[in-house]
Design a protein around this motif. Structure first.
Motif, mmCIF file in Angstrom:
data_model
loop_
_atom_site.group_PDB
_atom_site.id
_atom_site.type_symbol
_atom_site.label_atom_id
_atom_site.label_comp_id
_atom_site.label_asym_id
_atom_site.label_seq_id
_atom_site.Cartn_x
_atom_site.Cartn_y
_atom_site.Cartn_z
ATOM 1 N N HIS A 98 0.836 -1.208 0.000
ATOM 2 C CA HIS A 98 0.000 0.000 0.000
ATOM 3 C C HIS A 98 0.869 1.256 0.000
ATOM 4 C CE1 HIS A 98 -2.088 2.970 2.942
ATOM 5 N NE2 HIS A 98 -2.534 3.233 1.735
ATOM 6 N N GLY A 100 0.308 5.503 0.413
ATOM 7 C CA GLY A 100 -0.708 6.476 0.821
ATOM 8 C C GLY A 100 -0.939 6.408 2.317
ATOM 9 N N ILE A 102 -4.109 5.670 5.243
ATOM 10 C CA ILE A 102 -5.501 5.340 5.559
ATOM 11 C C ILE A 102 -5.886 6.173 6.787
ATOM 12 C CG2 ILE A 102 -7.125 3.477 6.144
ATOM 13 C CD1 ILE A 102 -5.742 3.258 3.339
ATOM 14 N N SER A 125 -1.537 0.439 7.066
ATOM 15 C CA SER A 125 -1.744 -0.439 5.910
ATOM 16 C C SER A 125 -2.202 -1.836 6.309
ATOM 17 C CB SER A 125 -0.445 -0.572 5.101
ATOM 18 O OG SER A 125 0.109 0.703 4.884
ATOM 19 N N LEU A 153 -12.136 2.288 3.192
ATOM 20 C CA LEU A 153 -10.906 3.065 3.386
ATOM 21 C C LEU A 153 -11.135 4.551 3.146
ATOM 22 C CD1 LEU A 153 -8.381 0.731 1.480
ATOM 23 C CD2 LEU A 153 -9.110 0.623 3.891
ATOM 24 N N TYR A 157 -4.783 6.017 -1.368
ATOM 25 C CA TYR A 157 -4.143 4.714 -1.496
ATOM 26 C C TYR A 157 -3.865 4.351 -2.942
ATOM 27 C CZ TYR A 157 -9.089 3.550 -2.277
ATOM 28 O OH TYR A 157 -10.375 3.547 -2.740
ATOM 29 N N ILE A 159 -2.946 0.347 -4.119
ATOM 30 C CA ILE A 159 -2.846 -0.949 -3.438
ATOM 31 C C ILE A 159 -2.696 -2.062 -4.464
ATOM 32 C CG2 ILE A 159 -3.945 -2.447 -1.703
ATOM 33 C CD1 ILE A 159 -6.020 -0.329 -1.216
ATOM 34 N N ARG A 174 -6.698 2.322 -6.814
ATOM 35 C CA ARG A 174 -6.082 3.603 -6.441
ATOM 36 C C ARG A 174 -7.117 4.657 -6.112
ATOM 37 N NH1 ARG A 174 -4.202 8.152 -10.607
ATOM 38 N NH2 ARG A 174 -4.855 9.305 -8.787
ATOM 39 N N SER A 177 -3.376 8.229 -4.902
ATOM 40 C CA SER A 177 -1.958 7.884 -5.107
ATOM 41 C C SER A 177 -1.853 7.190 -6.465
ATOM 42 C CB SER A 177 -1.477 6.902 -4.033
ATOM 43 O OG SER A 177 -1.527 7.515 -2.775
#
Ligand code: M6R
Length: 610
Positions: A98, A100, A102, A125, A153, A157, A159, A174, A177
């Protein structure tokens, strides 16, 4: 900042992932890891420190697999150690990398702990694989479990997720990010930056915010934030001429300092014809966006912000347009007043800086006349989300400290100012001399690079100090700020910049015989004023280092430690050329101190989190 590389193919991919992670090293990281699927299980190797630690671990305990995800982590939540490194796993089955932040991770963590999940890291993450696992246990399939987990979330992110029971599949998503998917000959790759794919893949898909992709070795399906199957258009990744090798140079930063004449040449190319801007100035949108502009708001971070500060002096003096320059992280959290006919102008090398993007998104929803971006990265979020874009042609900048990105941004801004001057019938004499100076800028930068040997000697002396002051006046004040930023960023010596006239309002108290003071001293209308400021420093025995484009008379007393004389070009473009000796000063000071110049501690190349 964090990097993601994943691959699913018909052949072994672990080495491909390690190679990809190596290309992302320049972004800054403090730990790395890989999760690879073999036929029955997912195996993970991760280590704190640089990639060679991970490679040593892979040599001792090799991994193999045709589907794997890898990560370089830049710590936000939790220390930079092995436990916090990615990939994170839930139930030995779901692995996640991940990028970014959360933002609701504390609530999610508590929610999951209440349902029996045990966390092994301090990261935000780790909530993601557990959320996916929770949905898998409720009976939904892998894709839907990911989609439902992602729905919880908040924040930003990119991921990539794998799951043992569906081997060979990567779910990629995404929001905020960057993340791309590339189709190669033997399968697909997922990455946070196209640089990780270069020369290995042909067609690249840029995920849009909210997109989720289901990727196997043969197929890639895209779904939008509503869960609707959508098609995304792939683009062919141009082979970059600018390789990521250092060639003969000791570091990327040094190479990039010396590339500046060529990068500026490329940025000017085709845009300046017969001393006027051509219709090739814009790479996206058109200059009709400029016709009605009465005001400009410039928003950016770091070096790009300093470029914007120089542009403010140019815009107001040459094109007579009121201009306000603001730090993106401040702008995004206040209530800016937008006067009628205001243009929003964001500047970013990467086009992925979280604060600058947030400001742009706010501007797109506000009553601006339009949004214009100056950016070095084609297809970045800033490129895609701005109505109009002028691309700088610096090529890939690897060193964390911005050098050629800055001088090409200033070049692009100078062209924009010239265009505004043309539209607003500014004085022909001024426009002619600005255009003429710009056309000679590459040669001026070549001359400025010749200061290197002299600067090296000064750097040796500066490296023995704990603090340095930089002074400038007028449009050289933001250049002094940039000089101080560069020095502190890579040498870790404390440095501050002041408008020279501000010295006596406080900072003069710092000046004594141990304080080096670097003064930007161009021959212009402010020289007399600046000379008085230099006298103020000398009177307190400060150690004066002058960067000047003229002979310094009557300054021969011993407080003047050195004078670096160089041809900096016309006063209008000298805020560009003055950066070169300042970059060299920071570079060689850091070199004397033995610092890791390309990857300074705690910093990342592209700041994709708040
Ligand atoms: O990619 P951006 O231009 O948006 O990045 C902004 C800053 O993070 C960047 O300029 C930073 O200040 C540099 N490392 C300075 O050398």
């Amino acid at each position: 900042m964090c990097g993601i590389v994943g691959a699913t193919a018909h052949n072994e991919v672990v080495n491909l992932i390690v190679d990809g992670l190596r290309t992302l090293e320049y972004r800054g990281y403090d730990s790395s890891g890989i999760a690879a699927q073999n036929t029955t299980e997912t195996l993970i190797r991760k280590e704190a420190g640089n990639l060679s630690a991970l490679q040593n671990s892979l040599t001792k305990n090799p991994l193999s697999g045709t589907c794997a995800i890898g990560h370089t982590r830049w710590a936000t939540h939790g220390k930079p150690n092995r436990e916090n490194a990615h990939p994170h796993i839930s139930g030995n089955a779901v692995a996640v990398v991940h990028n970014g932040v959360i933002e609701n991770s504390n609530e999610l963590r508590q929610f999951l702990i209440n349902r029996g999940y045990v966390f092994t890291s301090e990261t935000d993450s780790e909530t993601i694989p557990h959320m996916v696992d929770l949905y898998l246990n409720s009976g939904v399939g892998f894709f839907d479990a990911c989609r439902k987990a992602i729905g919880h979330l908040e924040g930003s992110y990119a991921i990539a997720i794998t799951f043992n029971s569906e081997p060979g599949k990567i779910i990629a998503a995404r929001k905020g990010s960057p993340l791309i998917i590339a189709q190669g000959e033997k399968g697909y790759m997922v990455a946070s930056d196209p640089i990780a794919l270069r020369e290995k893949n042909q067609i690249v898909y840029y995920l849009e915010d909210g997109d989720i992709a289901e990727v196997t070795a043969e197929t890639c399906d895209f779904y939008d934030s509503e869960g609707k199957h959508v098609s995304r258009i792939g683009t062919r990744l141009a082979n970059s001429k600018c390789t990521t090798s250092k060639n003969k140079f000791a570091s990327f930063m040094q190479k990039e300092i010396f590339e500046q004449p060529d990068s500026v040449r490329a940025t000017l190319s085709g845009r300046l014809v017969n001393s006027r801007t051509s219709n090739r100035l814009f790479d996206k949108g058109s200059c009709t966006i400029l016709d009605k502009v009465d005001n400009i708001h410039i928003v950016a971070c770091g070096t790009s912000l300093n470029a914007g500060q120089v542009a403010k002096y140019w815009l107001e003096s040459i094109a007579k347009i009121p201009c306000q320059v603001e730090i993106a992280s401040e702008y995004r959290y206040r209530d800016p007043v937008v006067p009628p006919n205001t243009l929003f102008l964001s500047i970013s090398q990467s086009g992925e800086t979280a604060d600058t993007l947030a400001a742009l998104r706010f501007a797109n929803e506000s009553p601006y006349l339009g949004t214009l971006g100056i950016c070095n990265t084609d297809n970045s979020s800033l490129y895609r989300e701005s109505e109009a874009v002028i691309l700088t042609k610096a090529g890939i900048e690897v060193g964390v400290a911005s050098t050629k990105a800055l001088t090409t941004q200033l070049t692009a801004l100078a062209l924009l100012v010239l265009k505004f001057g043309e539209l607003r019938n500014s004085s022909h004499v001024v426009l002619d001399s600005f255009a003429d100076a710009l056309s000679h800028l590459p040669e001026m930068l070549e001359d400025a690079l010749k200061t290197e040997e002299q600067i090296k000697e000064i750097a040796q002396r500066i490296s023995q100090h704990k603090s340095v002051l930089f002074l400038g006046r007028g449009h050289h004040y933001p250049v002094a700020i940039e000089g101080a930023l560069k020095l502190k960023e890579i040498s870790y010596i404390h440095a501050e910049a002041y408008a020279a006239g501000e010295l006596k309002h406080g900072p003069l108290a710092l000046v004594d015989r141990n304080m080096p003071v670097v003064v930007l001293c161009p021959k212009n209308d402010l020289l007399e004023k600046l000379s008085s400021n230099i006298e103020e420093v000398k009177a307190r025995h400060g150690q004066v280092y002058l960067l000047a484009d003229h002979k310094i008379d009557g300054q021969s007393n011993h407080e003047i430690k050195d004078v670096v004389e160089f041809e900096c070009g016309d006063n209008l473009i000298s805020p560009i050329t003055f950066n070169v000796p300042l970059q060299l000063l920071a570079y060689h000071t850091a070199e004397y101190l033995g610092k890791n110049i390309d990857q300074p501690r705690n910093l990342a190349k592209s700041v994709t989190v708040e």
